[in-house]
Design a protein around this motif. Structure first.
Motif, PDB file in Angstrom:
ATOM      1  N   ARG A 174       0.838  -1.200   0.000  1.00  0.00           N
ATOM      2  CA  ARG A 174       0.000   0.000   0.000  1.00  0.00           C
ATOM      3  C   ARG A 174       0.881   1.262   0.000  1.00  0.00           C
ATOM      4  NH1 ARG A 174      -3.486  -1.893   2.885  1.00  0.00           N
ATOM      5  NH2 ARG A 174      -2.437  -1.740   4.890  1.00  0.00           N
ATOM      6  N   THR A 175       1.927   1.267   0.821  1.00  0.00           N
ATOM      7  CA  THR A 175       2.842   2.410   0.874  1.00  0.00           C
ATOM      8  C   THR A 175       3.529   2.621  -0.470  1.00  0.00           C
ATOM      9  OG1 THR A 175       3.224   2.084   3.239  1.00  0.00           O
ATOM     10  CG2 THR A 175       4.879   3.342   2.042  1.00  0.00           C
ATOM     11  N   VAL A 176       3.973   1.545  -1.085  1.00  0.00           N
ATOM     12  CA  VAL A 176       4.650   1.638  -2.386  1.00  0.00           C
ATOM     13  C   VAL A 176       3.694   2.191  -3.440  1.00  0.00           C
ATOM     14  CG1 VAL A 176       5.712   0.287  -4.239  1.00  0.00           C
ATOM     15  CG2 VAL A 176       6.346  -0.152  -1.861  1.00  0.00           C
ATOM     16  N   PHE A 193      15.132  -5.013 -14.567  1.00  0.00           N
ATOM     17  CA  PHE A 193      14.885  -3.577 -14.433  1.00  0.00           C
ATOM     18  C   PHE A 193      14.899  -3.184 -12.962  1.00  0.00           C
ATOM     19  CE2 PHE A 193      10.722  -5.313 -13.617  1.00  0.00           C
ATOM     20  CZ  PHE A 193      10.197  -4.474 -12.646  1.00  0.00           C
ATOM     21  N   CYS A 194      15.027  -1.892 -12.732  1.00  0.00           N
ATOM     22  CA  CYS A 194      14.806  -1.297 -11.425  1.00  0.00           C
ATOM     23  C   CYS A 194      13.979  -0.041 -11.662  1.00  0.00           C
ATOM     24  CB  CYS A 194      16.119  -0.958 -10.734  1.00  0.00           C
ATOM     25  SG  CYS A 194      15.873  -0.363  -9.048  1.00  0.00           S
ATOM     26  N   LEU A 195      12.964   0.143 -10.870  1.00  0.00           N
ATOM     27  CA  LEU A 195      12.039   1.257 -11.027  1.00  0.00           C
ATOM     28  C   LEU A 195      12.034   2.054  -9.732  1.00  0.00           C
ATOM     29  CD1 LEU A 195       9.705   2.540 -12.712  1.00  0.00           C
ATOM     30  CD2 LEU A 195       8.198   0.873 -11.610  1.00  0.00           C
ATOM     31  N   GLN A 196      12.275   3.352  -9.821  1.00  0.00           N
ATOM     32  CA  GLN A 196      12.299   4.203  -8.631  1.00  0.00           C
ATOM     33  C   GLN A 196      11.180   5.223  -8.711  1.00  0.00           C
ATOM     34  OE1 GLN A 196      16.068   5.698  -7.474  1.00  0.00           O
ATOM     35  NE2 GLN A 196      15.248   6.666  -5.664  1.00  0.00           N
ATOM     36  N   ALA A 197      10.435   5.333  -7.606  1.00  0.00           N
ATOM     37  CA  ALA A 197       9.352   6.311  -7.540  1.00  0.00           C
ATOM     38  C   ALA A 197       9.930   7.721  -7.553  1.00  0.00           C
ATOM     39  CB  ALA A 197       8.517   6.104  -6.281  1.00  0.00           C
ATOM     40  N   PRO A 219      10.835  11.127  -6.445  1.00  0.00           N
ATOM     41  CA  PRO A 219      10.952  11.601  -5.065  1.00  0.00           C
ATOM     42  C   PRO A 219      10.171  12.874  -4.781  1.00  0.00           C
ATOM     43  CG  PRO A 219      12.925  12.132  -6.282  1.00  0.00           C
ATOM     44  CD  PRO A 219      12.050  11.302  -7.197  1.00  0.00           C
ATOM     45  N   GLY A 220       9.738  13.577  -5.821  1.00  0.00           N
ATOM     46  CA  GLY A 220       8.983  14.804  -5.611  1.00  0.00           C
ATOM     47  C   GLY A 220       9.889  16.001  -5.420  1.00  0.00           C
ATOM     48  N   GLU A 221       9.276  17.119  -5.132  1.00  0.00           N
ATOM     49  CA  GLU A 221      10.027  18.362  -4.973  1.00  0.00           C
ATOM     50  C   GLU A 221      10.571  18.492  -3.559  1.00  0.00           C
ATOM     51  OE1 GLU A 221       7.880  21.797  -6.325  1.00  0.00           O
ATOM     52  OE2 GLU A 221       6.892  20.624  -7.867  1.00  0.00           O
ATOM     53  N   GLY A 222      11.630  19.279  -3.417  1.00  0.00           N
ATOM     54  CA  GLY A 222      12.149  19.596  -2.089  1.00  0.00           C
ATOM     55  C   GLY A 222      13.097  18.561  -1.548  1.00  0.00           C
ATOM     56  N   GLN A 223      13.408  18.727  -0.281  1.00  0.00           N
ATOM     57  CA  GLN A 223      14.409  17.899   0.386  1.00  0.00           C
ATOM     58  C   GLN A 223      13.835  16.660   1.071  1.00  0.00           C
ATOM     59  OE1 GLN A 223      17.706  18.491   0.300  1.00  0.00           O
ATOM     60  NE2 GLN A 223      17.394  20.240  -1.019  1.00  0.00           N
ATOM     61  N   THR A 224      12.535  16.641   1.367  1.00  0.00           N
ATOM     62  CA  THR A 224      11.979  15.511   2.100  1.00  0.00           C
ATOM     63  C   THR A 224      11.319  14.526   1.149  1.00  0.00           C
ATOM     64  OG1 THR A 224       9.862  16.600   2.434  1.00  0.00           O
ATOM     65  CG2 THR A 224      11.530  16.946   4.126  1.00  0.00           C
ATOM     66  N   LEU A 225      11.378  13.278   1.525  1.00  0.00           N
ATOM     67  CA  LEU A 225      10.723  12.230   0.745  1.00  0.00           C
ATOM     68  C   LEU A 225       9.493  11.776   1.510  1.00  0.00           C
ATOM     69  CD1 LEU A 225      13.764  10.027  -0.323  1.00  0.00           C
ATOM     70  CD2 LEU A 225      12.374  11.452  -1.801  1.00  0.00           C
ATOM     71  N   GLY A 226       8.381  12.464   1.287  1.00  0.00           N
ATOM     72  CA  GLY A 226       7.146  12.064   1.955  1.00  0.00           C
ATOM     73  C   GLY A 226       6.804  10.631   1.608  1.00  0.00           C
ATOM     74  N   GLY A 227       6.754   9.763   2.590  1.00  0.00           N
ATOM     75  CA  GLY A 227       6.462   8.351   2.330  1.00  0.00           C
ATOM     76  C   GLY A 227       7.696   7.530   2.057  1.00  0.00           C
ATOM     77  N   GLY A 228       8.849   8.173   1.959  1.00  0.00           N
ATOM     78  CA  GLY A 228      10.100   7.439   1.764  1.00  0.00           C
ATOM     79  C   GLY A 228      10.488   7.275   0.310  1.00  0.00           C
ATOM     80  N   ASP A 229      11.680   6.741   0.138  1.00  0.00           N
ATOM     81  CA  ASP A 229      12.243   6.426  -1.172  1.00  0.00           C
ATOM     82  C   ASP A 229      11.855   4.989  -1.485  1.00  0.00           C
ATOM     83  OD1 ASP A 229      13.922   6.427  -3.452  1.00  0.00           O
ATOM     84  OD2 ASP A 229      15.573   5.596  -2.280  1.00  0.00           O
ATOM     85  N   VAL A 230      11.257   4.755  -2.638  1.00  0.00           N
ATOM     86  CA  VAL A 230      10.734   3.430  -2.963  1.00  0.00           C
ATOM     87  C   VAL A 230      11.297   2.951  -4.293  1.00  0.00           C
ATOM     88  CG1 VAL A 230       8.620   2.166  -3.503  1.00  0.00           C
ATOM     89  CG2 VAL A 230       8.614   3.843  -1.679  1.00  0.00           C
ATOM     90  N   ARG A 231      11.757   1.673  -4.295  1.00  0.00           N
ATOM     91  CA  ARG A 231      12.286   1.060  -5.513  1.00  0.00           C
ATOM     92  C   ARG A 231      11.730  -0.352  -5.679  1.00  0.00           C
ATOM     93  NH1 ARG A 231      16.727   3.077  -2.961  1.00  0.00           N
ATOM     94  NH2 ARG A 231      17.499   1.020  -2.399  1.00  0.00           N
ATOM     95  N   VAL A 259      12.057  -2.224  -2.103  1.00  0.00           N
ATOM     96  CA  VAL A 259      12.802  -1.551  -1.040  1.00  0.00           C
ATOM     97  C   VAL A 259      12.152  -0.205  -0.735  1.00  0.00           C
ATOM     98  CG1 VAL A 259      15.030  -0.551  -0.369  1.00  0.00           C
ATOM     99  CG2 VAL A 259      14.967  -2.627  -1.760  1.00  0.00           C
ATOM    100  N   ARG A 260      12.027   0.089   0.556  1.00  0.00           N
ATOM    101  CA  ARG A 260      11.569   1.407   0.995  1.00  0.00           C
ATOM    102  C   ARG A 260      12.556   1.921   2.029  1.00  0.00           C
ATOM    103  NH1 ARG A 260       7.724   3.189   5.454  1.00  0.00           N
ATOM    104  NH2 ARG A 260       7.264   5.347   4.905  1.00  0.00           N
ATOM    105  N   ILE A 261      13.026   3.135   1.832  1.00  0.00           N
ATOM    106  CA  ILE A 261      13.925   3.786   2.778  1.00  0.00           C
ATOM    107  C   ILE A 261      13.224   5.044   3.265  1.00  0.00           C
ATOM    108  CG2 ILE A 261      16.186   4.848   3.130  1.00  0.00           C
ATOM    109  CD1 ILE A 261      17.185   3.106   0.793  1.00  0.00           C
ATOM    110  N   SER A 262      13.119   5.192   4.584  1.00  0.00           N
ATOM    111  CA  SER A 262      12.435   6.348   5.140  1.00  0.00           C
ATOM    112  C   SER A 262      13.160   6.817   6.401  1.00  0.00           C
ATOM    113  CB  SER A 262      10.979   6.005   5.468  1.00  0.00           C
ATOM    114  OG  SER A 262      10.922   4.948   6.406  1.00  0.00           O
ATOM    115  N   VAL A 263      12.731   7.956   6.896  1.00  0.00           N
ATOM    116  CA  VAL A 263      13.270   8.502   8.134  1.00  0.00           C
ATOM    117  C   VAL A 263      12.156   8.458   9.171  1.00  0.00           C
ATOM    118  CG1 VAL A 263      14.231  10.541   9.263  1.00  0.00           C
ATOM    119  CG2 VAL A 263      14.892   9.986   6.912  1.00  0.00           C
ATOM    120  N   GLU A 264      12.488   7.963  10.355  1.00  0.00           N
ATOM    121  CA  GLU A 264      11.514   7.826  11.434  1.00  0.00           C
ATOM    122  C   GLU A 264      11.959   8.687  12.619  1.00  0.00           C
ATOM    123  OE1 GLU A 264      10.724   4.129  14.225  1.00  0.00           O
ATOM    124  OE2 GLU A 264       9.990   3.759  12.182  1.00  0.00           O
ATOM    125  N   ASP A 265      11.029   9.428  13.172  1.00  0.00           N
ATOM    126  CA  ASP A 265      11.295  10.285  14.341  1.00  0.00           C
ATOM    127  C   ASP A 265      12.446  11.255  14.111  1.00  0.00           C
ATOM    128  OD1 ASP A 265       9.256   8.949  15.708  1.00  0.00           O
ATOM    129  OD2 ASP A 265      10.645   7.474  16.539  1.00  0.00           O
TER     130      ASP A 265
END
Length: 155
Positions: free
Chosen positions: A15-17, A72-76, A78-90, A128-134
């Protein structure tokens, strides 16, 4: 393993991906050139009827790459700015071209892509999902077929 299998095995991560890919229209696809070097290009993806679909213009270089080597590898996006809302997804896997007229007709009915086009169904080998927590932990979630999600937390 297709998208439906992954979604059934790991519904929260799936769902997150999907949400990350749904946040933007264009994403980045990595394929392998004839000489083995990487090629990155933009494309749109669709999650439809339990599959992750890749559609491409006729005779595009990325389509030729996948016809020759399906990895293949598919990367979502990342959107604008410095933050990755929802994380980096591949998503990594193999893309298999769909030539069956009935399957392509159903896809055309739902998506209405410009024709002619190449259509690839995907077989997943890793998500793979990479995110920042807290604001202090880097959290890496890795899924591979037949294995539960592995989560690594780093400070």
């Amino acid at each position: 393993m297709n998208w439906a299998d992954f979604s059934s095995a790991e519904p929260d991560l799936a769902r997150t991906v999907e949400e990350r890919f749904g946040a933007f229209t264009h994403h980045t696809l990595a394929t392998l050139r004839k000489d083995g070097s990487p090629r990155t290009t933009g494309l749109e993806v669709r999650f439809l009827n339990g599959e992750l679909w890749l559609g491409m213009m006729p005779d595009s270089l990325k389509a030729r790459d996948l016809e020759r080597d399906p990895r293949f590898c598919l990367q979502a996006n990342p959107g604008e700015g410095q933050t990755l809302g929802g994380g980096d997804v591949r998503i990594s896997g193999r893309a298999h071209e769909v030539t069956d007229p009935e399957t392509k007709a159903r896809y055309i009915e739902e998506v209405e892509p410009p024709e002619p086009f190449h259509l690839f169904r995907t077989e997943l080998t890793e998500v793979v999902r990479i995110s920042v927590e807290d604001d202090k932990y880097l959290v890496v979630q890795v899924w591979k077929p037949g294995e539960p999600v592995r989560t690594i937390k780093r400070t």
